[in-house]
Design a protein around this motif. Structure first.
Motif, PDB file in Angstrom:
ATOM      1  N   UNK A 203       0.822  -1.204   0.000  1.00 44.29           N
ATOM      2  CA  UNK A 203       0.000   0.000   0.000  1.00 44.29           C
ATOM      3  C   UNK A 203       0.859   1.258   0.000  1.00 44.29           C
ATOM      4  N   UNK A 204       2.016   1.163   0.606  1.00 42.97           N
ATOM      5  CA  UNK A 204       2.950   2.288   0.632  1.00 42.97           C
ATOM      6  C   UNK A 204       3.668   2.440  -0.706  1.00 42.97           C
ATOM      7  N   UNK A 205       3.972   1.326  -1.338  1.00 43.83           N
ATOM      8  CA  UNK A 205       4.720   1.344  -2.594  1.00 43.83           C
ATOM      9  C   UNK A 205       3.946   2.017  -3.714  1.00 43.83           C
ATOM     10  N   UNK A 427      -6.922  -8.170  -0.664  1.00 50.68           N
ATOM     11  CA  UNK A 427      -7.171  -6.813  -1.136  1.00 50.68           C
ATOM     12  C   UNK A 427      -6.624  -5.846  -0.092  1.00 50.68           C
ATOM     13  N   UNK A 428      -5.943  -4.793  -0.541  1.00 47.93           N
ATOM     14  CA  UNK A 428      -5.331  -3.888   0.419  1.00 47.93           C
ATOM     15  C   UNK A 428      -5.236  -2.479  -0.127  1.00 47.93           C
ATOM     16  N   UNK A 429      -5.047  -1.511   0.756  1.00 43.25           N
ATOM     17  CA  UNK A 429      -4.882  -0.122   0.362  1.00 43.25           C
ATOM     18  C   UNK A 429      -4.742   0.764   1.581  1.00 43.25           C
ATOM     19  N   UNK A 430      -4.077   1.894   1.396  1.00 42.63           N
ATOM     20  CA  UNK A 430      -3.880   2.866   2.475  1.00 42.63           C
ATOM     21  C   UNK A 430      -4.721   4.109   2.225  1.00 42.63           C
ATOM     22  N   UNK A 431      -5.264   4.662   3.284  1.00 45.14           N
ATOM     23  CA  UNK A 431      -6.008   5.917   3.229  1.00 45.14           C
ATOM     24  C   UNK A 431      -7.210   5.785   2.290  1.00 45.14           C
ATOM     25  N   UNK A 432      -7.312   6.648   1.291  1.00 48.63           N
ATOM     26  CA  UNK A 432      -8.437   6.591   0.375  1.00 48.63           C
ATOM     27  C   UNK A 432      -8.384   5.333  -0.477  1.00 48.63           C
ATOM     28  N   UNK A 433      -7.193   4.816  -0.709  1.00 46.74           N
ATOM     29  CA  UNK A 433      -7.070   3.538  -1.398  1.00 46.74           C
ATOM     30  C   UNK A 433      -7.667   2.404  -0.592  1.00 46.74           C
ATOM     31  N   UNK A 434      -7.572   2.495   0.734  1.00 47.05           N
ATOM     32  CA  UNK A 434      -8.215   1.500   1.585  1.00 47.05           C
ATOM     33  C   UNK A 434      -9.722   1.569   1.495  1.00 47.05           C
ATOM     34  N   UNK A 577       4.265   4.810   6.192  1.00 45.41           N
ATOM     35  CA  UNK A 577       5.481   4.263   6.797  1.00 45.41           C
ATOM     36  C   UNK A 577       5.273   3.964   8.281  1.00 45.41           C
ATOM     37  N   UNK A 578       4.402   4.728   8.950  1.00 49.40           N
ATOM     38  CA  UNK A 578       4.122   4.461  10.361  1.00 49.40           C
ATOM     39  C   UNK A 578       3.431   3.113  10.532  1.00 49.40           C
TER      40      UNK A 578
END
Length: 622
Positions: A203-205, A427-434, A577-578
């Motif tokens: 998700x970070x990449x 399935x994965x994602x960070x922030x709005x991608x989540x 990254x956190x």
């Protein structure tokens, strides 16, 4: 070398600070005293802030032990004052409103200046081996390691029998009848910390350019050449309508039997409209509640396929082009009249084609430069393309396995044949991608997608709220045991939006505190209602005043420390990254389930005293 960098820094700071002063001089010539005073003040403030940041960085760099000790002492002194003020009826709420306003204002500025920030960060952290600039999210820690075998597994969550024994042991302890009943109803969360870490890095990449993504996936052993497929699309996001995003798919077929699907927010966006409107979602088997309209529409209809009859292939590029994007003009010269009429009609079509499509591209921009200029990405359902591609990968791998079995002379009924394991979809994602990842799963459920047979987990990080309470409870307990939305400490995004009827995301809450202690909160066993994360106080001593953060400063790079200085703690806690760092060094201690009224993320909820009555069940899995 260091002096040269210092000179460059002050040269850039001086140029930026002098810009308001230049305008102030012109304002003085027109006798605009008030305006010129403000502009001169801005110049002095800008130069002063630049000097302050420089001195702060040098102080931290050369006097870290002293600074850490001072921060610890300040934290201990201010703790009771902050706790008192946050509980007041006026100061606490007022401070919260002011902080939220400046946070969203700064977030907009950050989005709009993303490319400039990337270019500036290049002088500090260098470039990626793919010759691309790092994004702001990864400049703080450019090391991208997809896997870490040193992360200990939580065997009691990954093994059914061990979890059952731990439940039985918990039921024999003192805790009250209600707590024992909740323990008996507790369904094992199928959670894996090493997997959560890998998906958080994925998700970070995806904040990076496509070339960076391909490079890192190849380095990690993924078959990028045959399985990687980026898809550009437009999408409405809460608070702002953000466009120009991409979706990446990749999988690893060498013995892992997993497919990873990453649905990111690419920070290179255009801010156009503001919307938090919701829409009703229905399926053949019943209503699914209300969800964010922009998210839902962005995915497209599950049954919408790529148009076959209207597609053709350009001879010069061998790429499909939709007929809807092609203008054909027929010119007839059989007579003077027909020549003039057909020319006028053709000119009218050209003017209409140019004006309409230019307006369309400006109004709804979508970045497809990395896919080529001849790829029509607007007339396709993003969900249908994603589903089709993943099913294609599964079928292709299945066919390859069967072909290998036949070549080995093994029949389907042979007892010596290797097991044909079912592919597992994560399935994965960070922030709005989540948030979009959750919508993707909801589309699968709505359409009864064949991908549901392969669904093994949804892992999101810092995702905002996307639907109402009915939507959060629509997923079955069998699915919610595989749905995990992570919240790190005081991350503000999972607490937003707070207006209308937005509710906490479906599934299991995984809360990580500042000490990297991981606590799991499954949904209510009676109603399937997810546990909401606790509210935060903006007067809370977090960030640089948190003793655990202070201890980690010594091993953080200068960009990360700089961001901790200039950004508030609730934004620093949102960085991907956190999440990766906390999962890499964190430990799961408790699985907590309540019948209702419990908020997740209370750091004071450590091991309960024996003999106390509780309205919730706590199973120790450390």
């Amino acid at each position: 070398m260091a002096q040269g960098k210092n000179r460059i820094y002050f040269a850039i700071a001086s140029v930026i600070s002098s810009i308001p002063a230049l305008f102030a001089i012109y304002a003085l010539q027109d006798n605009l005293m008030f305006l010129s005073t403000i502009l001169f003040a801005l110049s002095f403030i800008s130069m002063g802030l630049s000097t302050f940041l420089f001195l702060g960085y040098k102080t931290v760099k050369h006097g870290s032990p002293i600074v850490f000790t001072m921060l610890n002492n300040v934290s201990k002194t201010l703790a009771p004052i902050a706790n008192y003020l946050s509980g007041t009826t006026f100061i606490g709420p007022l401070f919260s409103i002011v902080i939220r306003f400046f946070f969203f204002l700064g977030f907009i500025v950050l989005l709009m200046s993303d490319q400039l920030v990337r270019a500036l960060l290049r002088f500090v952290v260098g470039r990626h081996p793919s010759k691309r600039n790092y994004s702001i999210t990864n400049a703080m820690d450019p090391r991208i390691e997809m896997f870490d075998d040193s992360i200990p597994r939580t065997k009691h969550l990954e093994d059914r029998e061990l979890f059952k024994k731990r439940k039985e042991l918990r039921m024999t302890e003192d805790g009250g009848a209600e707590s024992r009943e909740l323990t008996s109803l507790l369904k094992r969360p199928k959670y894996s910390v090493p997997l959560a870490y890998t998906l958080s890095v994925a998700s970070r990449l995806v904040y990076e350019d496509v070339d960076v993504i391909k490079y890192e996936l190849k380095k990690a052993g993924f078959d990028v050449d045959h399985t990687f497929r980026p898809i550009a699309y437009k999408v409405g996001i809460f608070a702002h309508l953000l466009r120009k995003r991409m979706m990446t798919f990749y999988w690893c077929s060498e013995g892992t039997n997993k497919i990873y699907l990453t649905n990111p927010l690419n920070i290179q966006n255009y801010l156009t409209n503001i919307t938090v409107s919701m829409t009703d979602v229905k399926s053949q088997w019943g209503p699914m509640g209300r969800v964010h309209k922009g998210f839902w529409n962005a995915m497209g209809e599950p049954n919408k396929k790529r148009p076959q009859a209207t597609e053709e292939v350009r001879k010069d590029t061998n790429k499909p082009v939709s007929n809807s994007a092609i203008l054909r003009i027929e010119l007839i010269n059989t007579s003077v009249y027909r020549t003039i009429v057909s020319a006028v009609q053709g000119l009218g079509k050209i003017i209409k084609f140019v004006t309409f499509n230019l307006f369309h591209h400006v109004k709804e921009p979508v970045d497809s430069s990395w896919m080529g200029p001849d790829t029509d990405i607007r007339s396709n359902s993003m969900y249908a393309l994603a589903e089709e591609h993943i099913l294609h990968l599964i079928k292709r791998d299945h066919d390859a396995t069967q072909s290998s079995r036949r070549r080995s002379g093994l029949s389907h009924g042979s007892t010596t044949a290797p097991s044909n394991k079912k592919k597992r979809l994560f399935i994965t994602g960070h922030s709005l991608g989540g948030a979009l990842s959750t919508i993707f799963l909801a589309k699968m459920l709505q359409s009864k997608s064949p991908l549901l047979e392969h669904f093994s987990g949804l892992y999101t990080y810092g995702q905002p709220k996307i639907g109402d309470a009915e939507f959060s409870k629509v997923f079955s307990p069998r699915m919610t045991s595989k749905i995990f939305h992570h919240v790190y400490n005081n991350d503000i995004v999972p607490r937003t939006p707070t207006m209308w009827k937005y509710y906490t995301p479906p599934g299991t809450l995984v809360y990580i505190d500042s000490a990297f202690n991981i606590t799991i909160y499954p949904p209510n066993p009676y109603t399937n209602e997810p546990v909401p994360v606790r509210h935060i106080s903006f007067l809370h001593l977090s960030g640089l005043l948190n003793r655990y953060v202070i201890r980690r400063l010594a091993r953080e790079n200068k960009i990360r420390i700089l961001f901790r200085i200039i950004f508030p703690f609730f934004l620093n806690d949102h960085f991907p990254s956190e999440y990766s760092e906390s999962l890499r060094h964190g430990t799961v201690h408790w699985v907590i389930m309540a019948a209702g009224g419990l908020e997740g993320g209370h750091e004071e909820q450590q091991q309960p005293k024996k003999g106390t009555q509780r309205r919730y069940s706590m199973v120790d899995v450390s």
